[in-house]
Design a protein around this motif. Structure first.
Motif, PDB file in Angstrom:
ATOM      1  N   PHE A  61       9.470 -36.168 -15.376  1.00  0.00           N
ATOM      2  CA  PHE A  61      10.521 -35.975 -14.383  1.00  0.00           C
ATOM      3  C   PHE A  61      11.407 -34.801 -14.742  1.00  0.00           C
ATOM      4  CE2 PHE A  61      14.845 -36.764 -12.822  1.00  0.00           C
ATOM      5  CZ  PHE A  61      14.594 -36.796 -11.457  1.00  0.00           C
ATOM      6  N   TYR A  62      11.757 -34.652 -16.017  1.00  0.00           N
ATOM      7  CA  TYR A  62      12.587 -33.530 -16.449  1.00  0.00           C
ATOM      8  C   TYR A  62      11.903 -32.202 -16.142  1.00  0.00           C
ATOM      9  CZ  TYR A  62      14.338 -29.999 -19.683  1.00  0.00           C
ATOM     10  OH  TYR A  62      14.797 -28.834 -20.233  1.00  0.00           O
ATOM     11  N   ARG A  63      10.614 -32.098 -16.451  1.00  0.00           N
ATOM     12  CA  ARG A  63       9.886 -30.849 -16.208  1.00  0.00           C
ATOM     13  C   ARG A  63       9.785 -30.547 -14.724  1.00  0.00           C
ATOM     14  NH1 ARG A  63       5.510 -33.042 -20.536  1.00  0.00           N
ATOM     15  NH2 ARG A  63       6.493 -32.231 -22.434  1.00  0.00           N
ATOM     16  N   VAL A  64       9.474 -31.572 -13.935  1.00  0.00           N
ATOM     17  CA  VAL A  64       9.348 -31.369 -12.494  1.00  0.00           C
ATOM     18  C   VAL A  64      10.683 -30.972 -11.881  1.00  0.00           C
ATOM     19  CG1 VAL A  64       8.955 -32.561 -10.299  1.00  0.00           C
ATOM     20  CG2 VAL A  64       7.334 -32.847 -12.160  1.00  0.00           C
ATOM     21  N   PHE A  65      11.730 -31.709 -12.194  1.00  0.00           N
ATOM     22  CA  PHE A  65      13.028 -31.449 -11.579  1.00  0.00           C
ATOM     23  C   PHE A  65      13.564 -30.076 -11.971  1.00  0.00           C
ATOM     24  CE2 PHE A  65      17.688 -31.612 -11.587  1.00  0.00           C
ATOM     25  CZ  PHE A  65      17.917 -31.935 -10.259  1.00  0.00           C
ATOM     26  N   THR A  66      13.436 -29.715 -13.247  1.00  0.00           N
ATOM     27  CA  THR A  66      13.954 -28.426 -13.705  1.00  0.00           C
ATOM     28  C   THR A  66      13.202 -27.270 -13.054  1.00  0.00           C
ATOM     29  OG1 THR A  66      14.535 -29.415 -15.839  1.00  0.00           O
ATOM     30  CG2 THR A  66      14.473 -27.022 -15.725  1.00  0.00           C
ATOM     31  N   GLY A  67      11.867 -27.322 -13.086  1.00  0.00           N
ATOM     32  CA  GLY A  67      11.077 -26.254 -12.479  1.00  0.00           C
ATOM     33  C   GLY A  67      11.267 -26.178 -10.980  1.00  0.00           C
ATOM     34  N   TRP A  68      11.340 -27.334 -10.330  1.00  0.00           N
ATOM     35  CA  TRP A  68      11.534 -27.369  -8.875  1.00  0.00           C
ATOM     36  C   TRP A  68      12.896 -26.808  -8.489  1.00  0.00           C
ATOM     37  CZ3 TRP A  68      15.303 -30.501  -6.530  1.00  0.00           C
ATOM     38  CH2 TRP A  68      15.261 -30.543  -5.131  1.00  0.00           C
ATOM     39  N   LEU A  69      13.936 -27.181  -9.234  1.00  0.00           N
ATOM     40  CA  LEU A  69      15.291 -26.713  -8.915  1.00  0.00           C
ATOM     41  C   LEU A  69      15.411 -25.206  -9.113  1.00  0.00           C
ATOM     42  CD1 LEU A  69      18.184 -27.420  -8.132  1.00  0.00           C
ATOM     43  CD2 LEU A  69      18.672 -27.813 -10.556  1.00  0.00           C
ATOM     44  N   ILE A  70      14.943 -24.699 -10.257  1.00  0.00           N
ATOM     45  CA  ILE A  70      15.037 -23.260 -10.516  1.00  0.00           C
ATOM     46  C   ILE A  70      14.185 -22.480  -9.516  1.00  0.00           C
ATOM     47  CG2 ILE A  70      14.577 -21.432 -12.194  1.00  0.00           C
ATOM     48  CD1 ILE A  70      15.116 -23.480 -14.409  1.00  0.00           C
ATOM     49  N   GLY A  71      12.975 -22.980  -9.258  1.00  0.00           N
ATOM     50  CA  GLY A  71      12.106 -22.306  -8.299  1.00  0.00           C
ATOM     51  C   GLY A  71      12.705 -22.263  -6.901  1.00  0.00           C
ATOM     52  N   SER A  72      13.340 -23.356  -6.487  1.00  0.00           N
ATOM     53  CA  SER A  72      13.963 -23.389  -5.158  1.00  0.00           C
ATOM     54  C   SER A  72      15.147 -22.430  -5.072  1.00  0.00           C
ATOM     55  CB  SER A  72      14.422 -24.820  -4.835  1.00  0.00           C
ATOM     56  OG  SER A  72      13.330 -25.703  -4.778  1.00  0.00           O
ATOM     57  N   LEU A  73      15.955 -22.378  -6.146  1.00  0.00           N
ATOM     58  CA  LEU A  73      17.113 -21.480  -6.148  1.00  0.00           C
ATOM     59  C   LEU A  73      16.692 -20.016  -6.109  1.00  0.00           C
ATOM     60  CD1 LEU A  73      19.431 -23.286  -8.740  1.00  0.00           C
ATOM     61  CD2 LEU A  73      19.661 -23.230  -6.246  1.00  0.00           C
ATOM     62  N   ILE A  74      15.534 -19.705  -6.667  1.00  0.00           N
ATOM     63  CA  ILE A  74      15.016 -18.338  -6.597  1.00  0.00           C
ATOM     64  C   ILE A  74      14.403 -18.063  -5.228  1.00  0.00           C
ATOM     65  CG2 ILE A  74      13.259 -16.762  -7.510  1.00  0.00           C
ATOM     66  CD1 ILE A  74      13.646 -18.128 -10.235  1.00  0.00           C
ATOM     67  N   SER A 187       4.953 -29.618  -7.084  1.00  0.00           N
ATOM     68  CA  SER A 187       5.462 -29.610  -8.451  1.00  0.00           C
ATOM     69  C   SER A 187       4.808 -30.702  -9.281  1.00  0.00           C
ATOM     70  CB  SER A 187       6.983 -29.806  -8.441  1.00  0.00           C
ATOM     71  OG  SER A 187       7.632 -28.752  -7.772  1.00  0.00           O
ATOM     72  N   TYR A 188       4.614 -31.864  -8.699  1.00  0.00           N
ATOM     73  CA  TYR A 188       3.954 -32.952  -9.423  1.00  0.00           C
ATOM     74  C   TYR A 188       2.498 -32.613  -9.707  1.00  0.00           C
ATOM     75  CZ  TYR A 188       7.797 -36.269  -9.199  1.00  0.00           C
ATOM     76  OH  TYR A 188       9.005 -36.898  -9.396  1.00  0.00           O
ATOM     77  N   MET A 189       1.841 -31.936  -8.771  1.00  0.00           N
ATOM     78  CA  MET A 189       0.462 -31.530  -9.030  1.00  0.00           C
ATOM     79  C   MET A 189       0.388 -30.511 -10.160  1.00  0.00           C
ATOM     80  SD  MET A 189      -1.350 -31.322  -5.268  1.00  0.00           S
ATOM     81  CE  MET A 189      -0.022 -30.494  -4.404  1.00  0.00           C
ATOM     82  N   ALA A 190       1.352 -29.597 -10.185  1.00  0.00           N
ATOM     83  CA  ALA A 190       1.362 -28.574 -11.234  1.00  0.00           C
ATOM     84  C   ALA A 190       1.608 -29.177 -12.605  1.00  0.00           C
ATOM     85  CB  ALA A 190       2.420 -27.520 -10.915  1.00  0.00           C
TER      86      ALA A 190
END
Length: 260
Positions: A61-74, A187-190
């Motif tokens: 969950f930490y990896r998904v949420f962090t990557g998803w949040l940063i990716g969305s903000l970019i 993100s979960y698939m990745a």
């Protein structure tokens, strides 16, 4: 009648039917090949005794949420720029349409080589799986804004920055919301592929490691955990969107509906 309608409304019957079919299929097969719901529950209890299951879920969950949040903000400002500025769109769209068809799993080995086998490579892989979905949905939302609204704002003396802030962004928010919801699933698939290839913790590691011991029940526990994590995060995102973005036409019904 009211109780029956509530059961149908909350979708209980499909879950009950799925469990029945699963159990019948398990009875017709070998437990090591297809464990039933009870054996899977036992596997979950076994993994929960030392807390490893919850640790794996938290890591993923930490990896998904962090990557998803940063990716969305970019991705959101990039999508706004591509939708609003024709030169940027003409420059970036061909590359975008090429790279977005390459799945994140294709870069697992390269990202491990470039960014190491730690958390950085996994989070960047999730970012990669997030960015393109959000960019495309955001750009589509900008291009869908009616030109009459922009002309009306410009005729009243609005600057380009004011048009972007008060016309483009509010009209695009439903598209952005749909994009970030779709990106959550990718993100979960990745992360699943990243944790299978290079991790000592996480749900993907659990599924991959269980095959070494032929623990099919653990594999089912990992698969169900991923489904529950995705379901929970999607519902949480929908709740936040409904509470904070209702004025922009966000109506969360469990489906990917943009507007009411």
């Amino acid at each position: 009648m009211s109780r029956g309608k509530r059961i149908l409304q909350y979708g209980v019957l499909p879950w009950v039917a799925a469990l029945i079919v699963w159990q019948l299929a398990a009875w017709a097969s070998e437990p090591d090949f297809l464990p039933g719901p009870y054996l899977t529950l036992q596997g979950a209890i076994e993994l929960s005794k030392d807390g490893s299951l919850f640790t794996y879920i938290l890591y993923s969950f930490y990896r998904v949420f962090t990557g998803w949040l940063i990716g969305s903000l970019i991705a959101i400002p990039v999508g706004l720029a591509m939708g609003r500025i024709r030169f940027v769109r003409a420059l970036a769209e061909p590359i975008l349409n090429f790279v977005r068809f390459i799945p994140a799993l294709a870069f697992v080995t390269l990202f491990m080589l470039w960014f190491g086998i730690g958390e950085q490579s996994k989070i960047i892989l999730v970012m990669y799986g997030t960015i393109f979905t959000v960019i495309i949905n955001t750009m589509t939302g900008v291009l869908a804004v009616e030109e009459d609204k922009i002309r009306s704002a410009r005729s009243m003396g609005a600057t380009e920055r004011q048009i972007m802030r008060h016309v483009i962004v509010p009209a695009t928010i439903p598209y952005i919301f749909t994009g970030v919801r779709l990106a959550m699933s990718t993100s979960y698939m990745a992360i699943l592929g990243a944790e299978m290839m290079a991790a000592n913790e996480g749900v993907g590691f659990l599924i991959w490691n269980a095959r070494l011991y032929f623990k099919t029940d653990w594999i089912f526990v990992g698969v169900i955990a991923l489904g529950l994590m995705g379901f929970a995060t999607d519902r949480l995102l929908g709740f936040v969107g409904r509470k904070l973005l209702y004025r922009y036409g966000i109506v969360f019904t469990g489906s990917l509906t943009r507007k009411a």
